[in-house]
Design a protein around this motif. Sequence first.
Motif, PDB file in Angstrom:
ATOM      1  N   PHE A   1     -20.749  73.642  53.754  1.00 46.92           N
ATOM      2  CA  PHE A   1     -19.924  73.328  52.591  1.00 46.92           C
ATOM      3  C   PHE A   1     -20.315  74.218  51.415  1.00 46.92           C
ATOM      4  O   PHE A   1     -19.550  74.390  50.476  1.00 46.92           O
ATOM      5  N   LEU A   2     -21.535  74.751  51.465  1.00 46.11           N
ATOM      6  CA  LEU A   2     -21.997  75.742  50.502  1.00 46.11           C
ATOM      7  C   LEU A   2     -22.338  77.011  51.270  1.00 46.11           C
ATOM      8  O   LEU A   2     -22.853  76.939  52.389  1.00 46.11           O
ATOM      9  N   THR A   3     -22.057  78.143  50.646  1.00 45.90           N
ATOM     10  CA  THR A   3     -22.458  79.414  51.233  1.00 45.90           C
ATOM     11  C   THR A   3     -23.494  80.055  50.325  1.00 45.90           C
ATOM     12  O   THR A   3     -23.519  79.784  49.115  1.00 45.90           O
ATOM     13  N   THR A   4     -24.333  80.880  50.891  1.00 47.51           N
ATOM     14  CA  THR A   4     -25.352  81.570  50.111  1.00 47.51           C
ATOM     15  C   THR A   4     -25.153  83.067  50.247  1.00 47.51           C
ATOM     16  O   THR A   4     -24.582  83.554  51.215  1.00 47.51           O
ATOM     17  N   ASP A   5     -25.637  83.765  49.253  1.00 44.06           N
ATOM     18  CA  ASP A   5     -25.522  85.212  49.202  1.00 44.06           C
ATOM     19  C   ASP A   5     -26.628  85.716  48.278  1.00 44.06           C
ATOM     20  O   ASP A   5     -27.424  84.913  47.768  1.00 44.06           O
ATOM     21  N   GLU A   6     -26.632  86.999  48.039  1.00 47.04           N
ATOM     22  CA  GLU A   6     -27.601  87.569  47.115  1.00 47.04           C
ATOM     23  C   GLU A   6     -26.857  88.439  46.121  1.00 47.04           C
ATOM     24  O   GLU A   6     -25.947  89.175  46.479  1.00 47.04           O
ATOM     25  N   GLU A   7     -27.249  88.317  44.865  1.00 51.46           N
ATOM     26  CA  GLU A   7     -26.631  89.093  43.802  1.00 51.46           C
ATOM     27  C   GLU A   7     -27.729  89.631  42.899  1.00 51.46           C
ATOM     28  O   GLU A   7     -28.469  88.843  42.309  1.00 51.46           O
ATOM     29  N   SER A   8     -27.871  90.928  42.842  1.00 52.58           N
ATOM     30  CA  SER A   8     -28.908  91.571  42.025  1.00 52.58           C
ATOM     31  C   SER A   8     -30.299  91.032  42.346  1.00 52.58           C
ATOM     32  O   SER A   8     -31.096  90.775  41.449  1.00 52.58           O
ATOM     33  N   GLY A   9     -30.560  90.807  43.619  1.00 53.84           N
ATOM     34  CA  GLY A   9     -31.871  90.323  44.041  1.00 53.84           C
ATOM     35  C   GLY A   9     -32.094  88.834  43.857  1.00 53.84           C
ATOM     36  O   GLY A   9     -33.188  88.336  44.103  1.00 53.84           O
ATOM     37  N   THR A  10     -31.084  88.113  43.428  1.00 55.92           N
ATOM     38  CA  THR A  10     -31.185  86.668  43.211  1.00 55.92           C
ATOM     39  C   THR A  10     -30.338  85.942  44.246  1.00 55.92           C
ATOM     40  O   THR A  10     -29.170  86.270  44.433  1.00 55.92           O
ATOM     41  N   ALA A  11     -30.931  84.942  44.895  1.00 58.63           N
ATOM     42  CA  ALA A  11     -30.181  84.125  45.850  1.00 58.63           C
ATOM     43  C   ALA A  11     -29.203  83.259  45.070  1.00 58.63           C
ATOM     44  O   ALA A  11     -29.571  82.618  44.085  1.00 58.63           O
ATOM     45  N   ILE A  12     -27.941  83.255  45.520  1.00 57.30           N
ATOM     46  CA  ILE A  12     -26.910  82.456  44.860  1.00 57.30           C
ATOM     47  C   ILE A  12     -26.178  81.619  45.891  1.00 57.30           C
ATOM     48  O   ILE A  12     -26.248  81.885  47.082  1.00 57.30           O
ATOM     49  N   ALA A  13     -25.477  80.607  45.413  1.00 55.74           N
ATOM     50  CA  ALA A  13     -24.702  79.736  46.300  1.00 55.74           C
ATOM     51  C   ALA A  13     -23.382  79.402  45.616  1.00 55.74           C
ATOM     52  O   ALA A  13     -23.270  79.455  44.387  1.00 55.74           O
ATOM     53  N   SER A  14     -22.405  79.061  46.439  1.00 52.09           N
ATOM     54  CA  SER A  14     -21.122  78.592  45.914  1.00 52.09           C
ATOM     55  C   SER A  14     -20.478  77.705  46.968  1.00 52.09           C
ATOM     56  O   SER A  14     -20.876  77.709  48.133  1.00 52.09           O
ATOM     57  N   LEU A  15     -19.491  76.948  46.541  1.00 54.82           N
ATOM     58  CA  LEU A  15     -18.741  76.131  47.488  1.00 54.82           C
ATOM     59  C   LEU A  15     -18.059  77.053  48.487  1.00 54.82           C
ATOM     60  O   LEU A  15     -17.538  78.112  48.118  1.00 54.82           O
ATOM     61  N   ALA A  16     -18.065  76.666  49.744  1.00 53.67           N
ATOM     62  CA  ALA A  16     -17.515  77.514  50.797  1.00 53.67           C
ATOM     63  C   ALA A  16     -16.005  77.658  50.704  1.00 53.67           C
ATOM     64  O   ALA A  16     -15.466  78.717  51.019  1.00 53.67           O
ATOM     65  N   HIS A  17     -15.330  76.612  50.264  1.00 55.67           N
ATOM     66  CA  HIS A  17     -13.870  76.624  50.235  1.00 55.67           C
ATOM     67  C   HIS A  17     -13.360  75.961  48.965  1.00 55.67           C
ATOM     68  O   HIS A  17     -13.840  74.900  48.575  1.00 55.67           O
ATOM     69  N   GLU A  18     -12.361  76.578  48.351  1.00 60.63           N
ATOM     70  CA  GLU A  18     -11.729  75.964  47.174  1.00 60.63           C
ATOM     71  C   GLU A  18     -11.059  74.652  47.549  1.00 60.63           C
ATOM     72  O   GLU A  18     -10.863  73.782  46.712  1.00 60.63           O
ATOM     73  N   ALA A  19     -10.726  74.503  48.825  1.00 60.68           N
ATOM     74  CA  ALA A  19     -10.075  73.264  49.283  1.00 60.68           C
ATOM     75  C   ALA A  19     -10.957  72.044  48.999  1.00 60.68           C
ATOM     76  O   ALA A  19     -10.442  70.949  48.777  1.00 60.68           O
ATOM     77  N   LEU A  20     -12.272  72.227  48.993  1.00 59.60           N
ATOM     78  CA  LEU A  20     -13.166  71.104  48.681  1.00 59.60           C
ATOM     79  C   LEU A  20     -12.894  70.561  47.279  1.00 59.60           C
ATOM     80  O   LEU A  20     -13.037  69.363  47.037  1.00 59.60           O
ATOM     81  N   LEU A  21     -12.487  71.434  46.377  1.00 57.42           N
ATOM     82  CA  LEU A  21     -12.206  71.013  45.006  1.00 57.42           C
ATOM     83  C   LEU A  21     -10.953  70.147  44.916  1.00 57.42           C
ATOM     84  O   LEU A  21     -10.790  69.380  43.981  1.00 57.42           O
ATOM     85  N   ARG A  22     -10.081  70.284  45.890  1.00 56.34           N
ATOM     86  CA  ARG A  22      -8.835  69.525  45.867  1.00 56.34           C
ATOM     87  C   ARG A  22      -8.803  68.370  46.865  1.00 56.34           C
ATOM     88  O   ARG A  22      -8.039  67.432  46.706  1.00 56.34           O
ATOM     89  N   ARG A  23      -9.628  68.465  47.909  1.00 57.78           N
ATOM     90  CA  ARG A  23      -9.529  67.489  48.999  1.00 57.78           C
ATOM     91  C   ARG A  23     -10.670  66.476  49.053  1.00 57.78           C
ATOM     92  O   ARG A  23     -10.470  65.355  49.504  1.00 57.78           O
TER      93      ARG A  23
END
Length: 172
Positions: free
Chosen positions: A65-87
């Motif tokens: 439900f959350l995905t992780t990535d790296e941005e400028s050497g910092t681990a980041i996360a975000s919701l995997a799908h915008e559908a979670l915001l509506r459903r």
Amino acid sequence: ARRAAETFEALPAEAREALEEVLPLLVSVDTAGEQNAVRRRAPLDDLTGTPAKRNLVETLIAARFLTTDEESGTAIASLAHEALLRRWERITLWINTNRDLLRMRARVEQYQAMWEESGKDASRLLPEGLALEEGRKLLEDATLLLDDKTKRFVDTSSKHQKEQQLRVTRRR
């Protein structure tokens, strides 16, 4: 949405309660158009600051439900799908409850971005009036929605405005 609710309900109570602290970091409002809720990327360290938040976030990552990535050497996360915001009902209720505050935060963060891009030029701080009042309201009523940088920006804007008012008073 059903799987998200089931995953969430299987968590211990303290991890479920941590959702209120994690959502402000993962959700924003698009300030253009219909002002729909949108995903937001957040540093993983900010999302996992307590054992309860860590348990919640790790469970949501494992369930995808959350995905992780790296941005400028910092681990980041975000919701995997915008559908979670509506459903996912729990999130939609939170968004509906906090929509006005999320709009205010989005506007304040736009000013903050312009201020930072200008090299922190004082003329780019929150102007007197609605923008500054919204920033102050967020500091008073919705401090969980603001990260430390935004809190400092609002505080700096407020102090600058008070200094400006003092200068005008002295001139008179």
